[in-house]
Design an enzyme around this catalytic site. Structure first.
Site, PDB file in Angstrom:
ATOM      1  CB  SER A   8      -0.805  -0.057   1.081  1.00  0.00           C
ATOM      2  OG  SER A   8      -0.648  -0.048   2.068  1.00  0.00           O
ATOM      3  CE1 TYR A  65      -3.810  -1.544   1.122  1.00  0.00           C
ATOM      4  CE2 TYR A  65      -2.982  -2.969  -0.454  1.00  0.00           C
ATOM      5  CZ  TYR A  65      -3.221  -2.769   1.169  1.00  0.00           C
ATOM      6  OH  TYR A  65      -2.406  -3.498   1.539  1.00  0.00           O
TER       7      TYR A  65
END
EC number: 4.1.1.11
Length: 121
Positions: free
Chosen positions: A25, A58
């Site tokens: 991430s 993400y």
């Protein structure tokens, strides 16, 4: 027909950390997330201005006011602390929605402080 269009971007953010041992991430300061209308878990493209790398990951929420931009997990190998990156999110639009289309562009300085928020490409 749906069109993939720019939803928002944080332009020329400075990488403040790279954490190889985290589970993936990008950690983004909560204030920057809100300014760019990004959500936790949302897919983003990362464009590294310094080395030309382009990859997807993400979003996870960073501490409000920290100005943190940290690439985690495998993505940590694709950047260096101090690199300038562009964080880009896309959305799908119907043609009918494009007449009022206005993406959010967040311009930041070298400390990741917000300089300007525009609603145009």
């Amino acid at each position: 027909m749906k069109f993939d269009m720019l939803w928002s971007k944080i332009h020329r953010a400075t990488v403040t950390d790279a954490n190889l041992n985290y589970v993936g991430s990008i950690t983004i300061d909560e204030e920057l997330m809100e300014a760019a209308e990004l959500l936790v878990g949302q897919k983003v493209e990362i464009l590294d201005v310094n080395n030309g790398e382009r990859f997807s990951t993400y979003v996870i929420r960073g501490e409000r006011g920290s100005r943190e931009i940290c690439l985690n997990g495998a993505a940590a190998r694709k950047v260096a602390i101090g690199d300038k990156i562009i964080i880009v999110a896309y959305a799908q639009y119907d043609r009918s929605e494009l007449s009022s289309y206005k993406p959010t562009v967040v311009l930041v300085d070298e400390k990741n402080d917000i300089v300007q928020i525009k609603h145009e490409v």
